[in-house]
Design a protein around this motif. Structure first.
Motif, mmCIF file in Angstrom:
data_model
loop_
_atom_site.group_PDB
_atom_site.id
_atom_site.type_symbol
_atom_site.label_atom_id
_atom_site.label_comp_id
_atom_site.label_asym_id
_atom_site.label_seq_id
_atom_site.Cartn_x
_atom_site.Cartn_y
_atom_site.Cartn_z
ATOM 1 N N ARG A 1 1.024 -1.184 -0.131
ATOM 2 C CA ARG A 1 -0.060 0.027 -0.090
ATOM 3 C C ARG A 1 0.808 1.273 -0.079
ATOM 4 O O ARG A 1 1.919 1.192 -0.029
ATOM 5 N N GLY A 2 0.215 2.320 -0.030
ATOM 6 C CA GLY A 2 1.116 3.829 -0.204
ATOM 7 C C GLY A 2 0.852 4.479 1.019
ATOM 8 O O GLY A 2 -0.264 4.357 1.817
ATOM 9 N N ALA A 3 1.950 5.398 1.298
ATOM 10 C CA ALA A 3 1.608 6.195 2.557
ATOM 11 C C ALA A 3 1.034 7.572 1.848
ATOM 12 O O ALA A 3 1.078 7.892 0.882
ATOM 13 N N GLY A 4 0.281 8.344 2.994
ATOM 14 C CA GLY A 4 -0.137 9.517 2.865
ATOM 15 C C GLY A 4 -1.399 9.613 1.916
ATOM 16 O O GLY A 4 -1.709 10.863 1.017
ATOM 17 N N GLY A 5 -2.229 8.571 1.787
ATOM 18 C CA GLY A 5 -3.275 8.526 0.903
ATOM 19 C C GLY A 5 -3.147 8.202 -0.706
ATOM 20 O O GLY A 5 -4.360 8.190 -1.248
ATOM 21 N N HIS A 6 -2.132 7.764 -0.960
ATOM 22 C CA HIS A 6 -1.935 7.465 -2.326
ATOM 23 C C HIS A 6 -1.163 6.160 -2.653
ATOM 24 O O HIS A 6 -0.283 5.743 -1.755
ATOM 25 N N PHE A 7 -1.494 5.592 -3.541
ATOM 26 C CA PHE A 7 -0.836 4.042 -3.692
ATOM 27 C C PHE A 7 0.467 4.495 -4.418
ATOM 28 O O PHE A 7 1.618 4.309 -3.857
ATOM 29 N N CYS A 8 0.458 4.802 -5.829
ATOM 30 C CA CYS A 8 1.682 5.247 -6.429
ATOM 31 C C CYS A 8 1.223 5.918 -7.721
ATOM 32 O O CYS A 8 0.318 5.407 -8.259
ATOM 33 N N ALA A 9 1.912 6.944 -7.727
ATOM 34 C CA ALA A 9 1.543 8.069 -9.087
ATOM 35 C C ALA A 9 2.328 7.717 -10.202
ATOM 36 O O ALA A 9 2.081 8.418 -11.112
ATOM 37 N N GLY A 10 3.226 6.439 -10.199
ATOM 38 C CA GLY A 10 4.040 6.184 -11.357
ATOM 39 C C GLY A 10 5.327 6.268 -11.170
ATOM 40 O O GLY A 10 5.935 6.392 -10.276
ATOM 41 N N GLY A 11 6.237 6.222 -12.451
ATOM 42 C CA GLY A 11 7.451 6.702 -12.402
ATOM 43 C C GLY A 11 8.036 7.894 -12.048
ATOM 44 O O GLY A 11 7.242 8.979 -11.965
ATOM 45 N N ASP A 12 8.849 8.352 -11.402
ATOM 46 C CA ASP A 12 9.558 9.312 -10.831
ATOM 47 C C ASP A 12 10.206 10.360 -12.180
ATOM 48 O O ASP A 12 11.113 9.812 -12.904
ATOM 49 N N ILE A 13 9.539 11.321 -12.361
ATOM 50 C CA ILE A 13 9.847 12.276 -13.349
ATOM 51 C C ILE A 13 11.396 12.693 -13.130
ATOM 52 O O ILE A 13 12.142 13.001 -14.070
ATOM 53 N N ARG A 14 11.740 12.824 -11.784
ATOM 54 C CA ARG A 14 13.101 13.141 -11.675
ATOM 55 C C ARG A 14 14.221 12.336 -11.904
ATOM 56 O O ARG A 14 15.243 12.654 -12.468
ATOM 57 N N GLY B 1 3.114 3.016 -13.305
ATOM 58 C CA GLY B 1 3.858 1.987 -12.874
ATOM 59 C C GLY B 1 2.969 1.428 -11.595
ATOM 60 O O GLY B 1 2.857 0.484 -11.133
ATOM 61 N N GLY B 2 2.295 2.472 -10.974
ATOM 62 C CA GLY B 2 1.318 2.007 -9.647
ATOM 63 C C GLY B 2 0.076 1.178 -10.045
ATOM 64 O O GLY B 2 -0.284 0.159 -9.345
ATOM 65 N N PHE B 3 -0.395 1.402 -11.371
ATOM 66 C CA PHE B 3 -1.270 0.689 -11.906
ATOM 67 C C PHE B 3 -0.877 -0.578 -12.517
ATOM 68 O O PHE B 3 -1.408 -1.695 -12.067
ATOM 69 N N GLY B 4 0.384 -0.866 -13.053
ATOM 70 C CA GLY B 4 0.751 -2.049 -13.250
ATOM 71 C C GLY B 4 1.148 -2.745 -12.009
ATOM 72 O O GLY B 4 0.798 -4.219 -12.103
ATOM 73 N N LEU B 5 1.479 -2.338 -10.899
ATOM 74 C CA LEU B 5 1.884 -3.137 -9.689
ATOM 75 C C LEU B 5 0.445 -3.507 -9.109
ATOM 76 O O LEU B 5 0.316 -4.849 -8.549
ATOM 77 N N ALA B 6 -0.766 -2.835 -9.349
ATOM 78 C CA ALA B 6 -1.926 -3.419 -8.799
ATOM 79 C C ALA B 6 -2.398 -4.476 -9.685
ATOM 80 O O ALA B 6 -3.261 -5.418 -9.144
ATOM 81 N N CYS B 7 -2.047 -4.486 -10.880
ATOM 82 C CA CYS B 7 -2.335 -5.471 -11.879
ATOM 83 C C CYS B 7 -1.609 -6.934 -11.706
ATOM 84 O O CYS B 7 -1.886 -7.911 -12.294
ATOM 85 N N VAL B 8 -0.546 -6.818 -10.924
ATOM 86 C CA VAL B 8 0.074 -8.104 -10.588
ATOM 87 C C VAL B 8 -0.269 -8.661 -9.341
ATOM 88 O O VAL B 8 0.283 -9.687 -8.872
ATOM 89 N N SER B 9 -1.093 -8.028 -8.650
ATOM 90 C CA SER B 9 -1.280 -8.480 -7.487
ATOM 91 C C SER B 9 -2.584 -9.733 -7.468
ATOM 92 O O SER B 9 -3.153 -10.177 -8.371
#
Length: 273
Positions: free
Chosen positions: A59-72, A122-130
């Protein structure tokens, strides 16, 4: 795991036979950096080495699962000297994520995704392999890559496996964002909670079910499911029958059938197993 690995981007908490892995970069909605990818890979390697670990909750901290890849990270790769083919920093960045998500997909343990807030890329992808995905009331799912001028290179095959080509095309090609109810209707998630309390209850019920299922039988079943569609059915059923015979003659099969006859829980359902 007797000693949990040190992680800077993840919070790890052992709860009986389950390990809760919290993506912990809330300031960027848990966007997945190269470091987070590497740490997730390390955690799943360690989980495979620990026979007492039967489930991983992500799961993710702060109310979000994962917004995807890091732009930085992407900006950093752009600043590196361009290479050709597999020497390209962007190739290496993208492929590292794909290797991690494949590792999660093929884990012999039960993987539970608890999704809230942003579940993108990437967060969407992670959910899809659960093996089980639960959506909270705030969860929003999407594949925004095409709207950013890139492609969902590593997650697209897993999304197709999850929901089929027709629906994957619609989500990926239009860069859509959908809520938990639609994600459930498509098969991205299995349950939708209407409150935080209900979400906690659904997770607890799932972990109770994990305890009731024999760990080796669960791992063999997951491996069998992954083989469907990748080899001839007759060959697959021959192999499955061999594994069934080994299982029923093995310690779990012996204990399971005995417990059923004696009308008692099997030993793996106990707190000490």
């Amino acid at each position: 795991m007797e000693h949990l690995p040190h992680c800077e981007t993840l919070l790890l908490e052992r709860n009986g036979p389950a390990l809760q892995v919290t993506l912990n970069r809330p300031e960027v909605r848990n966007a997945m950096s190269l470091q987070m990818v590497a740490e997730l890979a390390t955690v799943f390697t360690r989980v495979e080495q620990d026979p007492t670990m039967r489930a991983v909750v992500i799961r993710g901290a702060g109310g979000h699962f994962c917004a995807g890849g890091d732009i930085r990270d992407m900006a950093g790769a752009r600043g590196q000297q361009a290479g050709e083919g597999r020497n390209d920093p962007f190739y290496q960045l993208n492929r590292a994520f794909g290797q991690m998500i494949q590792q999660v997909n093929e884990s012999s343990r039960i993987v539970i995704a608890v999704t809230e807030g942003a579940v993108m890329g990437g967060g969407f992808g992670l959910a899809c392999v659960s093996d089980l995905a639960i959506a909270g009331p705030t969860a929003k799912f999407g594949m925004p890559e095409t709207s950013l001028g890139v492609i969902p290179a590593q997650i697209a095959p897993f999304v197709v496996e999850r929901i089929g080509l027709t629906q994957a095309r619609r989500l990926a090609l239009l860069g859509l964002r959908i809520d938990g109810a639609e994600a459930c209707s498509l098969g991205i998630v299995h349950q939708v909670a209407e409150s935080e309390e209900q979400l906690t209850g659904m997770l607890g019920q799932a972990l109770d079910r994990v305890r009731l299922c024999a760990p080796n039988a669960t791992a063999e079943t997951k491996a069998l499911l992954h083989r469907v569609g990748h080899e001839p059915m007759n060959q697959l059923l021959d192999s499955a029958a061999e594994k069934f015979a080994a299982a029923i003659r093995g310690p779990e099969g012996t204990e399971g059938t005995l417990a059923f006859m004696q009308k008692r829980p099997p030993i793996w359902a106990g707190n000490d197993y």
